[in-house]
Design an enzyme around this catalytic site. Structure first.
Site, PDB file in Angstrom:
ATOM      1  N   GLU A   1       9.752  18.191  -3.423  1.00 45.59           N
ATOM      2  CA  GLU A   1       9.110  18.246  -3.988  1.00 45.59           C
ATOM      3  C   GLU A   1       9.102  18.277  -5.800  1.00 45.59           C
ATOM      4  O   GLU A   1       9.563  17.289  -6.506  1.00 45.59           O
ATOM      5  CB  GLU A   1       7.609  18.168  -4.372  1.00 45.59           C
ATOM      6  CG  GLU A   1       6.798  17.462  -2.782  1.00 45.59           C
ATOM      7  CD  GLU A   1       7.215  16.008  -2.144  1.00 45.59           C
ATOM      8  OE1 GLU A   1       7.920  15.042  -3.328  1.00 45.59           O
ATOM      9  OE2 GLU A   1       7.848  15.568  -1.146  1.00 45.59           O
TER      10      GLU A   1
ATOM     11  N   ASP B   1      13.634   9.375   1.529  1.00 46.75           N
ATOM     12  CA  ASP B   1      14.194   9.275   0.676  1.00 46.75           C
ATOM     13  C   ASP B   1      15.820   9.066   1.123  1.00 46.75           C
ATOM     14  O   ASP B   1      16.472   8.622   0.716  1.00 46.75           O
ATOM     15  CB  ASP B   1      14.920  10.977   0.069  1.00 46.75           C
ATOM     16  CG  ASP B   1      13.235  11.285  -0.019  1.00 46.75           C
ATOM     17  OD1 ASP B   1      11.877  10.628  -0.476  1.00 46.75           O
ATOM     18  OD2 ASP B   1      13.450  12.805  -0.481  1.00 46.75           O
TER      19      ASP B   1
ATOM     20  N   PRO C   1       5.078 -10.005   2.853  1.00 51.14           N
ATOM     21  CA  PRO C   1       4.045 -10.429   3.240  1.00 51.14           C
ATOM     22  C   PRO C   1       2.638  -9.305   3.092  1.00 51.14           C
ATOM     23  O   PRO C   1       2.812  -8.436   1.491  1.00 51.14           O
ATOM     24  CB  PRO C   1       3.600  -8.893   5.248  1.00 51.14           C
ATOM     25  CG  PRO C   1       4.933  -8.481   5.230  1.00 51.14           C
ATOM     26  CD  PRO C   1       6.249  -8.655   3.893  1.00 51.14           C
ATOM     27  N   GLY C   2       1.566 -10.394   2.127  1.00 47.48           N
ATOM     28  CA  GLY C   2       0.433  -9.729   1.556  1.00 47.48           C
ATOM     29  C   GLY C   2       0.359  -9.738   0.595  1.00 47.48           C
ATOM     30  O   GLY C   2      -0.119 -10.245  -0.091  1.00 47.48           O
ATOM     31  N   THR C   3       1.555 -11.456   0.467  1.00 52.75           N
ATOM     32  CA  THR C   3       1.228 -12.304  -0.950  1.00 52.75           C
ATOM     33  C   THR C   3       0.422 -12.889  -1.031  1.00 52.75           C
ATOM     34  O   THR C   3       0.515 -13.600  -1.843  1.00 52.75           O
ATOM     35  CB  THR C   3       2.585 -12.119  -1.249  1.00 52.75           C
ATOM     36  OG1 THR C   3       3.575 -12.668  -0.362  1.00 52.75           O
ATOM     37  CG2 THR C   3       3.727 -11.182  -1.246  1.00 52.75           C
ATOM     38  N   GLY C   4      -0.085 -13.287  -0.471  1.00 54.79           N
ATOM     39  CA  GLY C   4      -1.272 -14.795   0.043  1.00 54.79           C
ATOM     40  C   GLY C   4      -1.033 -16.010   0.703  1.00 54.79           C
ATOM     41  O   GLY C   4      -1.557 -16.613   0.331  1.00 54.79           O
ATOM     42  N   LYS C   5       0.440 -16.209   1.490  1.00 52.78           N
ATOM     43  CA  LYS C   5       0.749 -16.970   1.825  1.00 52.78           C
ATOM     44  C   LYS C   5      -0.240 -17.878   3.305  1.00 52.78           C
ATOM     45  O   LYS C   5      -0.385 -18.569   2.540  1.00 52.78           O
ATOM     46  CB  LYS C   5       1.946 -17.089   2.845  1.00 52.78           C
ATOM     47  CG  LYS C   5       3.271 -16.051   2.061  1.00 52.78           C
ATOM     48  CD  LYS C   5       4.316 -16.067   2.642  1.00 52.78           C
ATOM     49  CE  LYS C   5       4.239 -15.165   3.387  1.00 52.78           C
ATOM     50  NZ  LYS C   5       3.855 -13.583   3.475  1.00 52.78           N
ATOM     51  N   THR C   6      -0.851 -16.551   3.215  1.00 51.05           N
ATOM     52  CA  THR C   6      -1.461 -17.720   4.523  1.00 51.05           C
ATOM     53  C   THR C   6      -3.122 -17.838   3.750  1.00 51.05           C
ATOM     54  O   THR C   6      -3.456 -19.246   3.353  1.00 51.05           O
ATOM     55  CB  THR C   6      -2.813 -16.884   5.368  1.00 51.05           C
ATOM     56  OG1 THR C   6      -1.335 -16.082   5.980  1.00 51.05           O
ATOM     57  CG2 THR C   6      -3.090 -17.123   6.549  1.00 51.05           C
TER      58      THR C   6
HETATM   59  P1  ADP Z   1       0.806 -12.705   3.890  1.00 55.24           P
HETATM   60  O1  ADP Z   1      -0.074 -14.494   4.415  1.00 55.24           O
HETATM   61  O2  ADP Z   1       1.887 -13.302   2.326  1.00 55.24           O
HETATM   62  O3  ADP Z   1       1.268 -12.027   4.500  1.00 55.24           O
HETATM   63  P2  ADP Z   1      -2.465 -13.445   3.261  1.00 55.24           P
HETATM   64  O4  ADP Z   1      -2.933 -14.784   2.321  1.00 55.24           O
HETATM   65  O5  ADP Z   1      -2.563 -12.772   4.724  1.00 55.24           O
HETATM   66  O6  ADP Z   1      -0.724 -12.655   2.553  1.00 55.24           O
HETATM   67  O7  ADP Z   1      -3.099 -12.074   2.351  1.00 55.24           O
HETATM   68  C1  ADP Z   1      -3.932 -11.313   3.085  1.00 55.24           C
HETATM   69  C2  ADP Z   1      -5.365 -10.578   1.867  1.00 55.24           C
HETATM   70  O8  ADP Z   1      -4.591 -10.597   0.479  1.00 55.24           O
HETATM   71  C3  ADP Z   1      -6.166 -11.830   1.967  1.00 55.24           C
HETATM   72  O9  ADP Z   1      -6.593 -12.263   2.568  1.00 55.24           O
HETATM   73  C4  ADP Z   1      -6.408 -11.555   0.391  1.00 55.24           C
HETATM   74  O10 ADP Z   1      -7.474 -10.568   0.348  1.00 55.24           O
HETATM   75  C5  ADP Z   1      -5.357 -10.350   0.063  1.00 55.24           C
HETATM   76  N1  ADP Z   1      -4.405 -11.827  -1.107  1.00 55.24           N
HETATM   77  C6  ADP Z   1      -3.445 -11.932  -1.845  1.00 55.24           C
HETATM   78  N2  ADP Z   1      -2.791 -12.602  -1.865  1.00 55.24           N
HETATM   79  C7  ADP Z   1      -3.316 -12.689  -3.165  1.00 55.24           C
HETATM   80  C8  ADP Z   1      -4.277 -13.487  -4.103  1.00 55.24           C
HETATM   81  N3  ADP Z   1      -3.647 -14.281  -4.448  1.00 55.24           N
HETATM   82  N4  ADP Z   1      -5.301 -14.208  -4.872  1.00 55.24           N
HETATM   83  C9  ADP Z   1      -6.367 -13.681  -3.749  1.00 55.24           C
HETATM   84  N5  ADP Z   1      -6.551 -12.202  -3.069  1.00 55.24           N
HETATM   85  C10 ADP Z   1      -5.028 -12.033  -3.045  1.00 55.24           C
HETATM   86 ZN    ZN Z   2      11.548  13.634  -0.657  1.00 53.51          ZN
HETATM   87 MG    MG Z   3      -0.281 -13.751   6.287  1.00 54.43          MG
END
Ligand code: ADP
Ligand code: ZN
Ligand code: MG
Length: 598
Positions: free
Chosen positions: A428, A503, A208-213
């Site tokens: 810690e 952990d 998640p969050g790697t920029g697929k959408t």
């Molecule tokens: P996913 O669909 O993989 O979960 P998103 O495409 O929704 O991820 O990414 C969420 C946000 O993170 C995007 O709207 C953007 O702001 C940022 N983001 C993620 N990957 C990139 C990238 N390669 N370049 C620029 N922004 C990115």
């Molecule tokens: Zn710990």
């Molecule tokens: Mg997404």
């Protein structure tokens, strides 16, 4: 008509439409406030799936109530009055999880109710009511403005995105792979003339969050075609049979708008392996079957390209991957150093970032972060900078943001007893001292006993340089470091606490991966045992499960033992660091190094 008269008429018309828009606006604001209020309440009553899992593992769940065929479950948390709803992506595996916790000795009441359709109808209508009202309002506005003349509720061009490949940082090779899709969408004839079949589906794999959408939108933006999207979890929340009909509608729309892109997010929610025939599974099957039918149905002349995203490729039904369906797969990795720097640059563009800020060093410090996390960090930094009254975003704003995103907000006001404080300090200090003596582990960046997020304290390490491979020794030492906290508690206080649960969770996962995924167990050898069906496991012998368990346990036991030995050897350091933590609450990188200098 004279010009003057015409003008007057125009003026009158203008006033009329202005007033009507005003009235509608007031209505809309009122409704929105109402809706948001309601929604907030709703949100308070729901528990995110990840939080539910967390709560389960902390033993905070008293009761789980499920209705057969529904993916919404009711849960009762300990010390929380109200029951909450949660949506579980896979009910069967969730039941498994609950039962696992029960056998571990947790007191959880699991109630499975038969499906009652009557009970579902009102909640369904209620959940759609606000949307319906809003929709009605929008249609009214459009009608009054004369935009809706031809009975068209939406404008096709609105579905187009302005996002281009340039907005997607890093991912150069992936973009190169996907440029082809853009070409297909732009000039399908060029390819069909040559006799080439245009691909129908592309699966994007990645965390998640790697920029697929983002990249999916960029493809639509580059090709200048409409982007229609839907999320897999939207399908499964539906009534029986509704999922399938939504898929049908989605593709109906796509046919009208072709050439276009259909984006299905979280496809694993509907495309999970078809296994049993019970309840929700059957429902998902219908949805999945419909999706397959649709994908097989449209001809290549229609130029609809279906992009789908998932972070759990191993969950997908194999039927989805057959030729003519999602036969192309593109992995979207977490960004490397260069990628991170580019992402930071893109997101820094629209913010006031000070000249002193070195984005390069932030990129270095954030190995393993996704694009979304990096974007989030810069956004948080902007908020923190504002709070701190800075002119521009400074380095310390960003550093604070990194911590906020990784470990949560500092909670200086949280009261905790002296005993808890001492325990945290030793826990810690235990992590920090142990890792200091492990050659493969990175340097300690900060140790703190100020609570942050859910953690009572934390030890931050310098970020690893980007690596493709992690060695066995490295993983073993990682285990030792992780168990250093628990080992210190045991050694010093001769008692152990729940503070080590995270952990332990991480360590167990690493150990299990070492044995079942990376073939690092000498006795079991280089075999992939992960995600195998029971019959596939049987070929390794009846007791293979036991053997795997023993190997995992041995790895953990050895690491825990090593951690204790290291702490016994360096007890003086452990004590001094824990005491310093009790006095100062935080130790930074330089001060930490000083303990080991003489
Ligand atoms: P996913 O669909 O993989 O979960 P998103 O495409 O929704 O991820 O990414 C969420 C946000 O993170 C995007 O709207 C953007 O702001 C940022 N983001 C993620 N990957 C990139 C990238 N390669 N370049 C620029 N922004 C990115
Ligand atoms: Zn710990
Ligand atoms: Mg997404």
């Amino acid at each position: 008509m004279s010009k003057k008269k015409n003008d007057k008429k125009k003026e009158k018309k203008l006033w009329l439409s202005l007033i009507s828009v005003l009235i509608l606006l007031i209505l809309l604001v009122g409704l929105t406030v109402f809706y948001i209020k309601d929604k907030n309440k709703e949100e308070e009553k729901t528990l995110a799936y990840t939080d539910l899992i967390k709560e389960l593992s902390y033993g905070n769940i008293e009761k789980v109530e499920m209705t057969v065929g529904s993916t919404t479950v009711k849960v009762k948390q300990k010390n929380v009055e109200e029951e909450k709803n949660a949506i579980v992506p896979n009910t069967e595996s969730f039941i498994g999880l609950v039962q696992e916790k029960v056998t571990e000795g947790n007191e959880i009441e699991l109630v499975q109710k038969p499906r009652s359709v009557l009970a579902q109808i009102p909640s369904f209508i209620i959940s759609f009511l606000p949307t319906l009202i809003m929709l009605a309002l929008f249609i009214m506005i459009f009608k009054m403005q004369g935009l809706g003349e031809k009975g068209k509720v939406y404008d096709d061009t609105e579905r187009k995105t302005k996002i281009k490949f340039d907005d997607v940082a890093g991912l150069d090779e992936e973009k190169e792979e996907l440029v082809e899709i853009v070409e297909f969408l732009k000039k399908p004839e060029k390819f069909t003339k040559m006799g080439a079949k245009i691909p129908k589906g592309v699966l994007l794999y990645g965390k998640p969050g790697t920029g697929k959408t983002l990249i999916a939108k960029a493809i639509a933006g580059e090709a200048d075609v409409p982007f229609i999207s839907m999320s897999g979890s939207e399908f499964i929340e539906m009534f029986a049979g509704l999922g399938a009909s939504r898929v049908r509608k989605l593709f109906e729309k796509a046919r009208k708008l072709a050439p276009c892109i259909v984006f299905i997010d979280e496809i694993d929610a509907i495309g999970a392996r078809r296994t049993s025939n019970s309840g929700a599974e059957t429902e998902n099957n219908q949805t999945l079957n419909q999706l397959l039918v649709e994908m097989d149905g449209f001809s290549s002349e229609e130029t609809i390209i279906v992009l789908a995203a998932t972070n759990r490729p191993e969950m997908l039904d194999k039927a989805l991957l057959r030729p003519g369906r999602f036969d192309r797969q593109v992995t979207i990795p977490t960004p490397d150093l260069k990628g991170r720097l580019e992402i930071l640059k893109i997101h820094a563009k629209d913010k006031r970032v000070s000249q002193n800020v070195n984005l390069e060093s932030i990129a270095e410090d954030t190995a393993g972060f996704t694009g979304a996390e990096l974007a989030n960090i810069l956004n948080e930094a902007a908020i923190i900078a504002t709070k701190n009254g800075h002119e521009d975003i400074e380095n310390d704003d960003i550093e604070e943001a990194v911590k906020k995103v990784t470990v949560g907000i500092e909670k200086r006001t949280r009261v905790y007893s002296e005993k808890d404080k001492k325990l945290t300090a030793y826990h810690e200090a235990g992590h920090a001292v142990v890792s200091r003596y492990l050659p493969t582990q990175t340097d300690v960046k900060e140790v703190s006993i100020i609570p942050r997020g859910v953690a009572g304290g934390y030890t931050m390490y310098k970020s690893d340089e980007d690596k493709y491979y992690i060695s066995k020794t490295e993983m073993q030492e990682k285990l030792i470091g992780l168990l250093g906290g628990r080992a210190a508690e045991k050694l010093v206080l001769d008692d152990i606490s729940t503070g080590a649960s995270n952990d332990i969770e991480v360590a167990t996962k690493i150990a299990r991966d070492m044995v079942t995924k990376y073939g690092m167990s000498d006795t079991l050898g280089p075999i992939d045992f992960q995600g195998k069906e029971p019959y596939e496991m049987q070929m390794f012998g009846e007791d293979i499960g036991d053997k795997i368990g023993q190997e995992v346990k041995m790895l953990i036991d050895t690491a825990y033992n090593d951690a204790q030995l290291l702490l016994q050897q360096h007890r003086d350091k452990l004590d001094r660091i824990a005491e310093t933590l009790l006095q100062k609450e935080k130790i930074n990188e330089q001060d930490f190094k000083k303990f080991f200098e003489e």
